[in-house]
Design a protein around this motif. Structure first.
Motif, short mmCIF file in Angstrom:
data_model
loop_
_atom_site.label_atom_id
_atom_site.label_comp_id
_atom_site.label_asym_id
_atom_site.label_seq_id
_atom_site.Cartn_x
_atom_site.Cartn_y
_atom_site.Cartn_z
N PRO A 78 -4.32 10.23 12.54
CA PRO A 78 -5.24 10.22 13.69
C PRO A 78 -6.32 11.29 13.58
CG PRO A 78 -2.99 9.96 14.45
CD PRO A 78 -2.92 10.26 12.98
N THR A 79 -5.98 12.45 13.04
CA THR A 79 -6.97 13.52 12.90
C THR A 79 -8.13 13.07 12.03
OG1 THR A 79 -5.24 15.19 13.12
CG2 THR A 79 -7.32 15.90 12.14
N ASN A 80 -7.82 12.52 10.87
CA ASN A 80 -8.88 12.06 9.97
C ASN A 80 -9.64 10.89 10.57
OD1 ASN A 80 -10.27 12.14 7.40
ND2 ASN A 80 -9.28 10.18 7.03
N GLN A 81 -8.94 9.97 11.22
CA GLN A 81 -9.60 8.81 11.81
C GLN A 81 -10.54 9.23 12.94
OE1 GLN A 81 -9.45 5.63 10.62
NE2 GLN A 81 -8.33 6.61 8.96
N LEU A 82 -10.08 10.13 13.81
CA LEU A 82 -10.95 10.59 14.90
C LEU A 82 -12.14 11.37 14.38
CD1 LEU A 82 -8.26 11.55 17.54
CD2 LEU A 82 -9.86 9.63 17.62
N PRO A 133 -14.19 4.02 12.06
CA PRO A 133 -12.96 4.58 11.49
C PRO A 133 -13.02 4.57 9.97
CG PRO A 133 -12.54 2.40 12.39
CD PRO A 133 -13.95 2.75 12.74
N ASP A 134 -12.25 5.40 9.35
CA ASP A 134 -12.18 5.48 7.89
C ASP A 134 -11.06 4.55 7.43
OD1 ASP A 134 -12.19 6.14 5.25
OD2 ASP A 134 -11.72 8.26 5.53
N TRP A 135 -11.40 3.51 6.67
CA TRP A 135 -10.40 2.55 6.21
C TRP A 135 -9.75 3.00 4.91
CZ3 TRP A 135 -9.01 0.03 10.11
CH2 TRP A 135 -9.92 -0.37 11.07
N CYS A 136 -10.22 4.09 4.34
CA CYS A 136 -9.61 4.72 3.16
C CYS A 136 -9.45 3.77 1.98
CB CYS A 136 -8.27 5.33 3.52
SG CYS A 136 -8.31 6.38 4.98
N PRO A 137 -10.46 3.01 1.61
CA PRO A 137 -10.29 2.04 0.53
C PRO A 137 -10.02 2.69 -0.83
CG PRO A 137 -12.59 2.20 1.11
CD PRO A 137 -11.82 3.00 2.12
N ASP A 138 -10.61 3.86 -1.10
CA ASP A 138 -10.38 4.52 -2.38
C ASP A 138 -8.93 4.94 -2.52
OD1 ASP A 138 -13.03 4.17 -3.10
OD2 ASP A 138 -13.63 6.13 -2.28
#
Length: 113
Positions: free
Chosen positions: A25-29, A38-43
């Protein structure tokens, strides 16, 4: 034939931890606050799934797949801007342009296994 895990292989646990941190949640917020999405973190997801795939292959197949992955990272995406044009692209299209790795990026040896 038995599938082996070699000492030189990257640890999938470390890659999974990096992916899970990206999904916190910290990174997403933070991503939502800074960029509005939001960051979907594909890498991180791609690295984790690649690691899992490599762990289930024979050593020769895993080495070949690892070489292909390193080559893809070195070349970059087709829409990445070359470093010489990055400033102009950022000015024209905004700061979120993708920049291709510079020419002095590490090269993958052709005979590396």
């Amino acid at each position: 034939a038995t599938r082996l895990v070699h000492a030189g292989d990257p640890s999938c646990i470390k890659v999974f931890d990096a992916f899970m941190y990206c999904m916190t949640p910290t990174n997403q917020l933070t991503s939502y606050y800074r960029f509005g999405i939001p960051d979907w973190c594909p890498d991180y997801l791609n690295k984790w799934t690649t690691c899992l795939r490599l762990k289930t292959k024979m050593p020769e197949e895993a080495a070949a797949a690892r070489r292909r992955a390193l080559e893809r990272e070195r070349i970059g995406h087709i829409w990445d801007f070359k470093p010489a044009h990055a400033a102009e692209a950022a000015e024209t299209y905004g700061e979120s342009v993708r920049v291709r790795a510079s020419a002095d990026a590490p090269q993958v040896p052709s005979g590396a296994a």
